[in-house]
Design a protein around this motif. Structure first.
Motif, short mmCIF file in Angstrom:
data_model
loop_
_atom_site.label_atom_id
_atom_site.label_comp_id
_atom_site.label_asym_id
_atom_site.label_seq_id
_atom_site.Cartn_x
_atom_site.Cartn_y
_atom_site.Cartn_z
N TYR A 113 0.82 -1.21 0.00
CA TYR A 113 0.00 0.00 0.00
C TYR A 113 0.86 1.27 0.00
N THR A 114 1.90 1.26 0.82
CA THR A 114 2.68 2.49 0.96
C THR A 114 3.50 2.79 -0.30
N TYR A 115 4.03 1.77 -0.94
CA TYR A 115 4.73 2.02 -2.21
C TYR A 115 3.78 2.60 -3.24
N ALA A 117 1.02 4.20 -2.64
CA ALA A 117 0.62 5.55 -2.22
C ALA A 117 1.71 6.56 -2.53
#
Lengths: 361, 361, 361, 361
Positions: A113-115, A117
């Motif tokens: 998710y963070t990559y 985002a």
């Protein structure tokens, strides 16, 4: 610590994704004339590589490292030349199809998710850049760092806590670590821990762990005030390892419960007339500079996020779904983290050694 | 993190010794057009400054900060210009004679020995460069960092453990912190903690503590793989604070005892259709990149090393002796560490914000 | 500019020796979502690669670049992911035996002696790390940098002086550069220059040259005071290219002869109401920050040190000898330096763009 | 070279504006135990300070430097402690009203426009951050750098070209430089140059110049491939000085006209059996690493942009106007640039020395 580079003078830059053609690193700033060959790298890489026991992922990788630059054999065997050392490992068993169904869903606990985002794109195959596969290169760089440090400095680590199972501090025996598949710092706990971890593994679950680190032979004086503290560098190095959630030096969180009288390490003169400390709550560092005592730290790893039980998540298109890991995984990622912890400590210390030599001579 | 500089793009360089004429910092890389005046700095410095209560050192310092460069008032009030911001605080109450008898002896638990071992010389007056006085500048730089971050990001910290006395996680109330002299994150514990710390203080002893940190409003996407991880930067920042011996993010060392099912934070869609996490064991960071959840960390401080009880030590001339601190000191150095923890978090986040903006726009 | 790394945010690290198995670079800090494939790299590499005409070394290298990481094709073609981009070129025609006789002798004008003096060892095969072969990677990185900069910024260079033969400033035509084998910035001079350089080549000699650079479309505001000046970065970038001995910006050394009235570039308002400069002695930079005018520079290359005429030298064992180059070489190394100058300018500007975006948004 | 910081290990950060309360620098990474006091700084600062002759600005500044940290006197005189050295100079004669009328107009040739374009704000008083006043701090840092280098390395510079008036290379005499108000590297030219520059001065005009630099005693081996080249660092250092538009090393632009036979510096064995070069076209650097010969460079300064003749410009509100400098100024900014050139060379060399010691020992 600039994105994909670690270190100030002994600098390690890594690149590569889990399922790309290869992964690699460039070690820059290494002193010249240090004997170094591919044969030096392999034993350490083998300790971290997958497939070594039932307790680690069954991905099949020989993790064969090639050195593509920075060493030269002028007749007496290959030595470092002072030029950047490029090390490369081909990815052999990159079963991208295993990950096909998670191309869109964000696996809970992973960086998917963070990559997405951050970058608006991610190489989802096997975790891409965020895969623990990158740590093989840390181990390779760590071998070079150990060579820089020489024989005097000895760096060892081992699992001292598996889930809620602990090895008592006085029972820690780093010599046992590479003789058991759990990298446990005590032979005594191995049977019970094996049984426990087998249960975890068969349940498709995972468990966290704590790795202890000890570096002996570090002379007094390495490190620097006030932002370049040796323990600050070490903390960053450890926290940069996949799945690490905590770092403590010496007495660590335990120091919060100590009175000043109990915590301060008294000094006396040793038989050789040199300073000795009667205890080592400081973990070998005072004011960010090494004391000459063993450097001690503990590193907390979270459990592997890849588990069999389906977890609630969403897709990058904003749809709620569930995802589980059917691919290969480690029931306890901290196990293979042991050589990585050692390697990062070696890199920090090699860097500190060169920086100290620069300023103080 | 290059000796006396912290940060990559939002860069803070500090200088000065405890008993020199002044201490100061240079904040470079700050965006322009941010309103900033000396009046902005003072309230935060006042929170950290000595003499505020009986629980902190009685050294008398007004800690009045002057801004010597990098701001300009073109008629609408002073704003940053993009040029380096120099902040300076004069040392007013530098009673060097208090420290005269420890000029040669190494105080146990202090950096006296390591500075001497590294450099062959040390400014022994009040700890010189290793004094916690340096942290006033971190607080000042932190104010600038908060301004860079804007109103959305809110950074708060507080003491959640004093010795073995703990505030239950569900009882943590950061709003209480600056309303009590213990910087405790709960008004309820204050009477008991005051009584306890009075005892410590009167005994000339000291005690460790744990400070919890929370940053809300951090958007998903800050931080970077793999050595520039947001949590790695945060760990280094915290470990660089005087007396800190441990850092954990999210579940931290507790994650070592968790199974994968318990640790992974499930994701759902919120009412506004945006991703939400159902728990926050990750502490707001996955793969080194912020998730959009609160960034949470805990920082362990050792007890103040300056205590009344004489401690065994040696002199730099190699003679065994005893030393005690008769000067002013803090019975729990973590208390004044609270604004410092906040400030370092602000600096890390401002740096991460600028770095993210650079790469991703 | 840390040994083998160039740039602050757009960071290029190169590795590899002339006659090792391969050379490579890692480009870190690149923004995500930029279309990038190996096909983008090749046309630029072809401009620099050996064997293209009789005026450059006849070493046979296809200079085929592979991208090993940092790009991902999620269906719409490969794009950058924000992860480090590893680019690699195999060495195909590494005739080490050509260099056998110079393994011990230091070639005059080359870095043989200094590498040996510094490191106590050198990879003598083809110049090892100091070979101009490394510049292929600069060209590859420059392609990525151009992509970061986008279409608006246009970077062009060309040979404007060959030995004592000059192209008049008003005759400089960068469009001509890649249409002639001399990379001359004017079609008119080509016949005469070809005849001249053929003479140099046949004599086994070499000659120096000056390359002019122009970057248009750079907006006002890039660069930074006072050590991060755009022209200081550019000067370092150019001087880091093999054989470069001088760099000048705008009027350069000519400015030393100008009076203040002649040198200062007057400003007026353009038809669109935006600022225009009536001249550009500044070369597009004032106070280290771009003015919005074309960035102009000139770069002096020394003659290739590899020549047929035997030169006096010594061996590493301290014996006087003579050495000549019988291997393949370039009669004017500046020719193939043209795409390298462009590439380094692109890297400097991409870095400046990201740094500006970081601080100012 | 990160905005306002110069150097890698010997790091200089400067701050302050021309008309702010003070300017200062922080020198970090300096080795310990080097004798250093304010008395060491003053003679060098006096060489650069305004008001010394009719050929430099009549601004009245004593340029008295105070050292606020990083040195300690333990009985044998003040020595460096390894901690950051803060040096500060108060601004005494900051006649802001002189500049009142140029608060809105951009002075041609100055950085007024580019600072405004970049930051949206500028401290217009006396040029603010872009004022050459900042170079006083370079001189101060250079004194520290010289101390680090020791007596063996000798760094000298001088004006060798004033407008179109040149000193022949064979007539250059650095010993003459500080004995004449023109910093000319030959006593012979002084009368004629004085007459010439008096004319320039009286006309309210200005003229450019070239400063030559020589550093002797630099051992072979300093510097590093390939982006950390000693000459690349030197070029950046020089180009970062206000008004500098060109840098050349050794034969420099002249090398572009040389054939390989003429350019390569032959090597022989000296009487002591050590390598000697018969010429020094390389300027003491090959492959970015020092040869042991004198390091030679030439630096081109543009004419002072502050002149009496009104120049066409615009205001920040977009109105066309004219501006002239009625304040004090230097008719040839290169004159006071001489000690600055020396100082920057000293900083580059001290940094190179420490970096070399780090990697090679």
């Amino acid at each position: 610590m600039s994105h994909n580079t670690f270190g100030h003078l002994f600098r390690v830059t890594t690149w590569g994704e889990s399922h790309g053609p290869a992964i690699g690193c460039v070690v820059d700033g290494c002193p010249p004339l240090i004997p170094l060959s591919e044969a030096d790298l392999q034993p350490w890489l083998d300790r971290r590589k997958p497939g070594g026991s039932r307790f680690v992922t069954q991905r099949r990788e020989s993790d064969t490292a090639r050195i593509l630059s920075g060493v030269f054999d002028d007749g007496d065997g290959p030595v470092t030349t002072g030029a950047p050392i490029a090390i490369q490992i081909d990815n052999e068993d990159a079963r991208s199809k295993d990950y096909g169904d998670i191309a869109r869903a964000f696996r809970p606990g992973h960086a998917d998710y963070t990559y997405q985002a951050k970058y608006g794109v991610r190489d989802h195959r096997g975790g891409g850049r965020s895969s623990a596969r990158e740590t093989a290169l840390r181990v390779a760089a760590g071998v070079v760092a150990r060579k820089v440090l020489g024989e005097t400095v000895r760096i060892r680590a081992g699992v001292v806590q598996l889930g809620s199972h602990r090895i008592a501090p006085e029972a820690v025996d780093f010599d046992a670590v590479y003789d058991n598949p759990l990298f446990a710092a005590s032979a005594d706990v191995v049977p019970a821990w094996e049984a426990y971890l087998d249960g975890v593994r068969k349940a498709g679950s995972s468990i966290g762990a704590v790795v202890a680190l000890e570096a002996t032979g570090v002379p007094a004086g390495w490190g620097a005030p006030v932002y370049g503290k040796l323990d600050a560098e070490l903390a960053a190095a450890m926290m940069s390892i996949n799945a690490v959630k905590g770092v403590e030096i010496g007495a660590g969180f335990g120091a919060a419960e100590l009175a000043g009288e109990a915590n301060a390490d008294a000094m006396r003169l040793g038989e050789d007339g040199r300073p000795v400390f009667l205890t080592n709550h400081a973990g070998g560092v005072l004011g960010g500079i090494s004391t000459g005592q063993p450097l001690t730290a503990r590193v907390a790893f979270k459990p592997t996020s890849s588990i069999l039980t389906p977890g609630q998540t969403i897709t990058r298109d904003g749809i709620e779904t569930e995802v589980s890991t059917r691919g290969r995984h480690d029931p306890c990622v901290a196990l293979r983290g042991v050589p990585v912890v050692e390697a990062m400590a070696a890199c920090v210390l090699a860097d500190a050694m060169l920086r100290h030599r620069a300023q103080v001579g």
